[in-house]
Design a protein around this motif. Structure first.
Motif, PDB file in Angstrom:
ATOM      1  N   GLY A 154       0.870  -1.112   0.052  1.00 26.60           N
ATOM      2  CA  GLY A 154      -0.074   0.081   0.153  1.00 26.60           C
ATOM      3  C   GLY A 154       0.624   1.181   0.091  1.00 26.60           C
ATOM      4  O   GLY A 154       0.399   2.298   0.492  1.00 26.60           O
ATOM      5  N   ARG A 155       2.050   1.333  -0.432  1.00 26.39           N
ATOM      6  CA  ARG A 155       2.794   2.454  -0.601  1.00 26.39           C
ATOM      7  C   ARG A 155       3.217   2.761  -2.122  1.00 26.39           C
ATOM      8  O   ARG A 155       3.172   1.965  -2.855  1.00 26.39           O
ATOM      9  CB  ARG A 155       4.064   2.347   0.181  1.00 26.39           C
ATOM     10  CG  ARG A 155       3.870   1.740   1.677  1.00 26.39           C
ATOM     11  CD  ARG A 155       5.254   1.382   2.233  1.00 26.39           C
ATOM     12  NE  ARG A 155       4.878   0.800   3.460  1.00 26.39           N
ATOM     13  CZ  ARG A 155       5.225   1.415   4.892  1.00 26.39           C
ATOM     14  NH1 ARG A 155       5.289   2.794   4.609  1.00 26.39           N
ATOM     15  NH2 ARG A 155       4.898   1.085   5.753  1.00 26.39           N
ATOM     16  N   ILE A 156       3.573   4.056  -2.335  1.00 26.57           N
ATOM     17  CA  ILE A 156       4.286   4.659  -3.561  1.00 26.57           C
ATOM     18  C   ILE A 156       5.506   5.146  -3.156  1.00 26.57           C
ATOM     19  O   ILE A 156       5.708   6.208  -2.224  1.00 26.57           O
ATOM     20  CB  ILE A 156       3.626   5.539  -4.286  1.00 26.57           C
ATOM     21  CG1 ILE A 156       2.091   5.053  -4.626  1.00 26.57           C
ATOM     22  CG2 ILE A 156       4.147   5.864  -5.591  1.00 26.57           C
ATOM     23  CD1 ILE A 156       1.043   6.029  -5.291  1.00 26.57           C
ATOM     24  N   ILE A 157       6.762   4.498  -3.587  1.00 25.31           N
ATOM     25  CA  ILE A 157       8.016   4.955  -3.355  1.00 25.31           C
ATOM     26  C   ILE A 157       8.501   5.863  -4.495  1.00 25.31           C
ATOM     27  O   ILE A 157       8.297   5.189  -5.708  1.00 25.31           O
ATOM     28  CB  ILE A 157       8.843   3.519  -3.260  1.00 25.31           C
ATOM     29  CG1 ILE A 157       8.316   2.602  -2.168  1.00 25.31           C
ATOM     30  CG2 ILE A 157      10.379   4.039  -2.833  1.00 25.31           C
ATOM     31  CD1 ILE A 157       7.998   2.903  -0.765  1.00 25.31           C
ATOM     32  N   VAL A 158       8.992   6.911  -4.119  1.00 27.57           N
ATOM     33  CA  VAL A 158       9.497   8.277  -5.204  1.00 27.57           C
ATOM     34  C   VAL A 158      10.980   8.006  -5.106  1.00 27.57           C
ATOM     35  O   VAL A 158      11.579   8.221  -4.146  1.00 27.57           O
ATOM     36  CB  VAL A 158       8.929   9.242  -4.727  1.00 27.57           C
ATOM     37  CG1 VAL A 158       9.537  10.241  -5.794  1.00 27.57           C
ATOM     38  CG2 VAL A 158       7.338   9.503  -4.772  1.00 27.57           C
ATOM     39  N   VAL A 159      11.549   7.508  -6.487  1.00 29.80           N
ATOM     40  CA  VAL A 159      12.979   7.451  -6.595  1.00 29.80           C
ATOM     41  C   VAL A 159      13.419   8.603  -7.476  1.00 29.80           C
ATOM     42  O   VAL A 159      12.991   8.713  -8.526  1.00 29.80           O
ATOM     43  CB  VAL A 159      13.300   6.030  -7.145  1.00 29.80           C
ATOM     44  CG1 VAL A 159      14.876   5.911  -7.356  1.00 29.80           C
ATOM     45  CG2 VAL A 159      12.894   4.906  -6.190  1.00 29.80           C
ATOM     46  N   SER A 160      14.547   9.249  -7.124  1.00 31.18           N
ATOM     47  CA  SER A 160      15.057  10.462  -7.747  1.00 31.18           C
ATOM     48  C   SER A 160      15.898   9.917  -8.731  1.00 31.18           C
ATOM     49  O   SER A 160      16.180   8.833  -9.113  1.00 31.18           O
ATOM     50  CB  SER A 160      15.780  11.199  -6.766  1.00 31.18           C
ATOM     51  OG  SER A 160      16.978  10.651  -6.478  1.00 31.18           O
ATOM     52  N   SER A 161      16.160  11.002  -9.472  1.00 31.62           N
ATOM     53  CA  SER A 161      17.150  10.596 -10.833  1.00 31.62           C
ATOM     54  C   SER A 161      18.475  10.452 -10.441  1.00 31.62           C
ATOM     55  O   SER A 161      19.155   9.667 -11.233  1.00 31.62           O
ATOM     56  CB  SER A 161      17.294  11.926 -11.741  1.00 31.62           C
ATOM     57  OG  SER A 161      17.763  13.137 -10.991  1.00 31.62           O
ATOM     58  N   THR A 162      18.998  10.453  -9.098  1.00 34.70           N
ATOM     59  CA  THR A 162      20.011  10.056  -8.519  1.00 34.70           C
ATOM     60  C   THR A 162      19.828   8.594  -8.021  1.00 34.70           C
ATOM     61  O   THR A 162      20.783   8.244  -7.220  1.00 34.70           O
ATOM     62  CB  THR A 162      20.777  11.050  -7.558  1.00 34.70           C
ATOM     63  OG1 THR A 162      19.770  11.221  -6.487  1.00 34.70           O
ATOM     64  CG2 THR A 162      20.917  12.216  -8.228  1.00 34.70           C
ATOM     65  N   ASN A 163      18.919   8.155  -8.207  1.00 38.19           N
ATOM     66  CA  ASN A 163      18.575   6.396  -7.723  1.00 38.19           C
ATOM     67  C   ASN A 163      18.655   6.527  -6.343  1.00 38.19           C
ATOM     68  O   ASN A 163      18.880   5.468  -5.571  1.00 38.19           O
ATOM     69  CB  ASN A 163      19.532   5.623  -8.246  1.00 38.19           C
ATOM     70  CG  ASN A 163      19.799   5.611  -9.828  1.00 38.19           C
ATOM     71  OD1 ASN A 163      18.974   5.825 -10.373  1.00 38.19           O
ATOM     72  ND2 ASN A 163      21.097   5.763 -10.115  1.00 38.19           N
ATOM     73  N   LYS A 164      17.926   7.467  -5.528  1.00 32.59           N
ATOM     74  CA  LYS A 164      17.739   7.695  -4.031  1.00 32.59           C
ATOM     75  C   LYS A 164      16.314   7.701  -3.887  1.00 32.59           C
ATOM     76  O   LYS A 164      15.448   8.234  -4.604  1.00 32.59           O
ATOM     77  CB  LYS A 164      18.493   8.737  -3.563  1.00 32.59           C
ATOM     78  CG  LYS A 164      19.931   8.800  -3.963  1.00 32.59           C
ATOM     79  CD  LYS A 164      20.608   7.800  -3.224  1.00 32.59           C
ATOM     80  CE  LYS A 164      22.234   7.942  -3.381  1.00 32.59           C
ATOM     81  NZ  LYS A 164      23.021   6.981  -2.915  1.00 32.59           N
ATOM     82  N   ILE A 165      15.795   7.083  -2.962  1.00 32.04           N
ATOM     83  CA  ILE A 165      14.182   7.301  -2.243  1.00 32.04           C
ATOM     84  C   ILE A 165      14.320   8.542  -1.787  1.00 32.04           C
ATOM     85  O   ILE A 165      14.961   8.860  -0.750  1.00 32.04           O
ATOM     86  CB  ILE A 165      13.820   6.009  -1.405  1.00 32.04           C
ATOM     87  CG1 ILE A 165      14.084   4.864  -2.133  1.00 32.04           C
ATOM     88  CG2 ILE A 165      12.699   6.311  -0.783  1.00 32.04           C
ATOM     89  CD1 ILE A 165      13.690   3.423  -1.093  1.00 32.04           C
ATOM     90  N   VAL A 166      13.261   9.355  -2.214  1.00 32.55           N
ATOM     91  CA  VAL A 166      13.172  10.714  -1.895  1.00 32.55           C
ATOM     92  C   VAL A 166      11.790  10.851  -1.123  1.00 32.55           C
ATOM     93  O   VAL A 166      11.591  12.141  -0.402  1.00 32.55           O
ATOM     94  CB  VAL A 166      13.275  11.769  -3.046  1.00 32.55           C
ATOM     95  CG1 VAL A 166      14.703  11.746  -3.450  1.00 32.55           C
ATOM     96  CG2 VAL A 166      12.301  11.299  -4.118  1.00 32.55           C
ATOM     97  N   LYS A 167      10.799   9.823  -1.267  1.00 31.37           N
ATOM     98  CA  LYS A 167       9.509  10.030  -0.505  1.00 31.37           C
ATOM     99  C   LYS A 167       9.143   8.604  -0.363  1.00 31.37           C
ATOM    100  O   LYS A 167       8.950   7.730  -1.513  1.00 31.37           O
ATOM    101  CB  LYS A 167       8.781  10.886  -1.578  1.00 31.37           C
ATOM    102  CG  LYS A 167       7.344  11.462  -0.679  1.00 31.37           C
ATOM    103  CD  LYS A 167       6.519  12.424  -1.251  1.00 31.37           C
ATOM    104  CE  LYS A 167       7.212  13.721  -1.120  1.00 31.37           C
ATOM    105  NZ  LYS A 167       6.353  14.790  -1.803  1.00 31.37           N
TER     106      LYS A 167
END
Length: 323
Positions: free
Chosen positions: A167-180
């Protein structure tokens, strides 16, 4: 006494069966008369983005495809103009290119050389397929029971949205890091993300129990027991377990709604207006302003797989394009 208890129990069971209610429209306007066409084979598996036929051909959001996937593989997504399929063991195919993976892949998307994967153990992976290396790998809470309509990851400009099985949405940045980490539904029994889309820069997602939208820094959350959900234009359409069909804006504000007593909607689709396929063999057509509707007779085998994509309903070994 024992026989009396058995008799009373039987009476309650029979009474329950006798009073079980079904959707029964007051009137129908006959059979839906748009031309049907035949599929080349039966649907064997499906998700929110398409289906696999038992001859290896596939159905995607673009329609029927003659592209064939090998026996033992199932369609996951068409992404970056490539078909992604999984053997639900240890491999996926990108078109005909075989890639070994570290587990059972249940959802996947591709952009350029970046491959976003969701595994059955609720881990996510971002992989560079050109260099054959993992850019990110993270594990989340294991989910033992899931709705089969598992949403695929979504590439949005310079970020990747990973829907998870808990039940989550993991937001990954262009630098390949989880940001949210956006929590949609942490408590439901079937709480994997079943719908994920970005509409006018607003993220809209759903589980079987909740719908959220995230835009301009504002998160909106609504509790619905969702039977199906689709987006069309700037609107969201939701069919619920209690027979409601709801039209909202992208912030989930209700614009219109209708309720069909005891209706069990299998799928929503959109031709020139909204359609809802009901389990007892009816097709409900609702005008765009929700001021009028029409109910058609529409026979299909509700024991078989049914999927609606865009303006087309695929069922049994047939499909129909909606007006």
């Amino acid at each position: 006494m024992k026989n009396l208890l058995l008799f009373v129990s039987l009476v309650f069971i029979l009474a329950g069966c006798a009073t079980k209610e079904h959707f029964e429209p007051e009137d129908t306007i006959g059979s839906y008369d748009n031309t049907k066409a035949n599929l080349s084979a039966q649907i064997t598996s499906m998700n929110k983005d398409g289906a696999t036929l038992d001859n290896g051909e596939i159905i995607t959001k673009r329609g029927l495809s003659k592209f064939k996937i090998p026996e033992g593989y199932n369609f996951l997504n068409i992404s970056d103009d490539k078909v992604i399929s999984s053997n639900y063991k240890d491999k996926i195919l990108i078109d005909k290119q075989e890639i070994e993976v570290s587990g059972v892949v249940v959802a996947a998307s591709l952009k350029d050389n970046k491959l976003a994967l969701l595994y059955s153990d609720n881990s996510i992976e971002l992989r560079d397929i050109a260099e054959n290396k993992t850019l990110l790998k993270e594990y989340f809470n294991h989910s033992f029971v899931n709705d089969t309509r598992i949403a695929n990851p979504y590439f949005m400009s310079n970020i990747v949205l990973f829907p998870t099985l808990d039940g989550r949405i993991i937001v990954v940045s262009s630098t390949n890091k989880i940001v949210k980490n956006i929590v949609v539904d942490p408590d439901g029994q079937f709480n994997n993300i079943t719908f994920l889309d970005v509409i006018n820069d607003t993220l809209v997602a759903a589980t079987a129990n909740k719908v959220i939208s995230v835009g301009d820094g504002v998160l909106n959350l609504k509790n619905y027991n969702v039977r199906d959900i689709i987006a069309h234009g700037s609107y969201i359409y939701i069919a619920t377990i209690d027979g409601q069909i709801i039209k909202t804006d992208i912030s989930l504000n209700i614009i219109q709604r209708k309720k069909y007593k005891y209706a069990k909607v299998y799928a929503l689709a959109y031709g020139t207006s909204l359609y809802a396929l009901e389990s007892q063999g009816y097709l409900i057509n609702i005008s765009d302003d929700f001021k009028s509707d029409a109910v058609y007779d529409f026979g299909f085998d509700n024991e078989r797989k049914v999927i609606a994509l865009g303006d087309t309903i695929y069922y049994d070994d047939e499909y129909i394009i909606l007006k």
